[in-house]
Design a protein around this motif. Structure first.
Motif, PDB file in Angstrom:
ATOM      1  N   TYR A 179       9.907 -43.473  41.953  1.00  0.00           N
ATOM      2  CA  TYR A 179       8.663 -43.130  41.253  1.00  0.00           C
ATOM      3  C   TYR A 179       7.519 -44.087  41.619  1.00  0.00           C
ATOM      4  CZ  TYR A 179      12.282 -40.754  38.670  1.00  0.00           C
ATOM      5  OH  TYR A 179      13.367 -39.980  38.349  1.00  0.00           O
ATOM      6  N   PHE A 223       8.485 -32.625  31.703  1.00  0.00           N
ATOM      7  CA  PHE A 223       8.116 -32.752  33.110  1.00  0.00           C
ATOM      8  C   PHE A 223       9.164 -33.570  33.862  1.00  0.00           C
ATOM      9  CE2 PHE A 223       4.232 -32.162  30.737  1.00  0.00           C
ATOM     10  CZ  PHE A 223       3.502 -31.255  31.497  1.00  0.00           C
ATOM     11  N   LYS A 224       9.351 -33.213  35.144  1.00  0.00           N
ATOM     12  CA  LYS A 224      10.271 -33.925  36.018  1.00  0.00           C
ATOM     13  C   LYS A 224       9.637 -34.068  37.397  1.00  0.00           C
ATOM     14  CE  LYS A 224      15.052 -33.630  37.768  1.00  0.00           C
ATOM     15  NZ  LYS A 224      16.304 -32.847  37.691  1.00  0.00           N
ATOM     16  N   MET A 225       9.828 -35.212  38.022  1.00  0.00           N
ATOM     17  CA  MET A 225       9.255 -35.446  39.332  1.00  0.00           C
ATOM     18  C   MET A 225       9.969 -34.637  40.413  1.00  0.00           C
ATOM     19  SD  MET A 225       7.301 -36.917  41.586  1.00  0.00           S
ATOM     20  CE  MET A 225       6.437 -38.228  40.719  1.00  0.00           C
ATOM     21  N   PHE A 273       2.363 -40.228  36.593  1.00  0.00           N
ATOM     22  CA  PHE A 273       2.440 -38.968  35.855  1.00  0.00           C
ATOM     23  C   PHE A 273       1.019 -38.478  35.589  1.00  0.00           C
ATOM     24  CE2 PHE A 273       2.499 -36.905  31.574  1.00  0.00           C
ATOM     25  CZ  PHE A 273       3.125 -35.728  31.965  1.00  0.00           C
ATOM     26  N   GLU A 297       5.187 -34.538  43.027  1.00  0.00           N
ATOM     27  CA  GLU A 297       4.439 -34.053  41.874  1.00  0.00           C
ATOM     28  C   GLU A 297       5.358 -33.928  40.665  1.00  0.00           C
ATOM     29  OE1 GLU A 297       2.740 -30.342  42.954  1.00  0.00           O
ATOM     30  OE2 GLU A 297       1.206 -31.207  44.283  1.00  0.00           O
ATOM     31  N   TRP A 298       4.771 -34.151  39.484  1.00  0.00           N
ATOM     32  CA  TRP A 298       5.485 -33.933  38.236  1.00  0.00           C
ATOM     33  C   TRP A 298       5.364 -32.458  37.873  1.00  0.00           C
ATOM     34  CZ3 TRP A 298       8.378 -37.565  35.723  1.00  0.00           C
ATOM     35  CH2 TRP A 298       8.235 -38.893  36.141  1.00  0.00           C
TER      36      TRP A 298
END
Length: 392
Positions: free
Chosen positions: A249, A298-300, A254, A306-307
């Motif tokens: 990350y 949300f998840k990367m 985010f 991108e989230w």
């Protein structure tokens, strides 16, 4: 060996509860009520091992009575499947009302009392682990009193107000068998502190201003005030930050722009089974002629950097918003809402016309529908937790 010695030896063997056949022991454990089941898990390592085969996982409510509430009812645990309240035999109302619960992990609660002393309590057995006083290692901008103790900011405010207003987020992890544990907490969205079993004092992470965090597999995932995910590795004598390519990350903040009429309330970090970070947002929206309380997950997308918003937690999982905990829930006779987020009233934007009885509920990710549950103990603070969840 004479008859008396043989008889004494046989009686001695009869008392070795750890030697009960596992099939028989499993039947005994499955016949117990859930509070007694979790107490029985602590008898010995054998009982704990067998209990894993019959462990039920789903969220429960725990009640923290207010200090000034006059009641003779000591039932503080609510099982939503059996729809029944239980008494916390080893924890009285004084224990639960004088301290604030900051986090939970399985059967354990992280508590903070008005003296700013931390402890970890087992809900079912009453076992207590007292953490050291707040002496710190590492550079920190907190002021020191004449007697050497540290003073938190806003020290002119009474300590109870400090605890309620400025100690906002914490995480707890504990190994049920070895009692190894890690505690981290955030003060005033600026200072991050941690303590691991065996440390000689609290750690302070200078320069890390954070809004939330989650712990898994010896790593603390920190959501910073500038919306990045920092990772601290606790699998060493001192916590170390993981940077560069080792942090997937790294330099991927985010970024989510609310649509017109959407307003943020709270943000939580959670870790799924694969070890990926999820960011969960509680918000208020204004559709036509009404307002709604919503949760977005949300998840990367590590390939696209991108989230991305998810419409499911995956299969039988539930998420407890207060602790950012994801577990695969057992069936519960169909009374557990799968692929849902469990929340309490403070987790969502305040209602225009609040009902004192609307104290908790669930949010179905598939339908985006929020359902309230009515809790009779509306004069108390309540919290979801997941008994016996063997999360790492």
């Amino acid at each position: 060996m004479d008859h008396t010695e043989r008889e004494a030896k046989m009686k001695s063997r009869d008392l070795r509860w750890s030697e009960i056949f596992s099939d028989a022991l499993q039947l005994i454990l499955e016949s117990l009520s859930l509070p007694d089941f979790h107490r029985a898990r602590t008898v010995c390592s054998t009982w704990y091992s067998v209990s894993k085969s019959c462990l039920h996982r789903y969220p429960w409510l725990i009640r923290f009575p207010k200090k000034l509430t006059v009641t003779t009812d000591s039932r503080n645990l609510f099982d939503p499947v059996a729809y029944k309240w239980y008494e916390t035999r080893s924890l009285g109302d004084d224990e639960l009302s004088e301290s604030r619960c900051l986090a939970s992990y399985g059967n354990w609660l992280l508590m903070l009392n008005p003296r700013i002393d931390f402890s970890v309590l087992n809900v079912f057995s009453g076992e207590r682990i007292d953490l050291p006083e707040l002496s710190l290692r590492g550079e920190v901008s907190l002021r020191r009193k004449d007697d050497g103790d540290f003073l938190l900011e806003h020290s002119s405010v009474d300590r109870e107000t400090i605890i309620e207003r400025y100690v906002k987020r914490a995480v707890l992890w504990i190994d049920e068998r070895t009692r190894d544990f890690v505690v981290s907490w955030i003060y005033n969205d600026r200072y991050l502190f941690s303590y691991k079993k065996g440390d000689d004092c609290w750690w302070h992470f200078h320069g890390t201003e954070c809004l939330d965090m989650a712990y898994k597999d010896s790593k603390l995932f920190v959501y910073t005030s500038d919306h990045f995910i920092e990772i601290l590795d606790f699998d060493s004598p001192s916590p170390n930050e993981i940077t560069g390519d080792e942090n997937p990350y790294w330099n991927r903040p985010f970024q989510f722009v609310p649509q017109l009429g959407e307003y943020f309330w709270k943000t939580r970090v959670a870790i799924d089974d694969s070890g990926d970070v999820l960011i969960v947002v509680s918000l208020k929206a204004f559709p036509v002629n009404k307002e709604e309380r919503l949760f977005y997950v949300f998840k990367m997308n590590l390939e696209g950097d991108e989230w991305e918003r998810l419409d499911s937690l995956g299969g039988d999982k539930v998420l407890v918003f207060g602790d950012g905990v994801i577990v695969a829930a057992s069936d519960g006779g169909g009374k557990i809402k799968r692929d849902s987020i469990y929340f309490v009233a403070d987790d969502v934007y305040p209602l225009r016309s609040p009902s004192m009885l609307q104290s908790c509920g669930t949010f179905d990710l598939a339908t985006a529908k929020l359902s309230w549950s009515r809790c009779p103990y509306f004069l108390s603070n309540i919290r979801w937790f997941v008994p016996g969840s063997d999360r790492k």
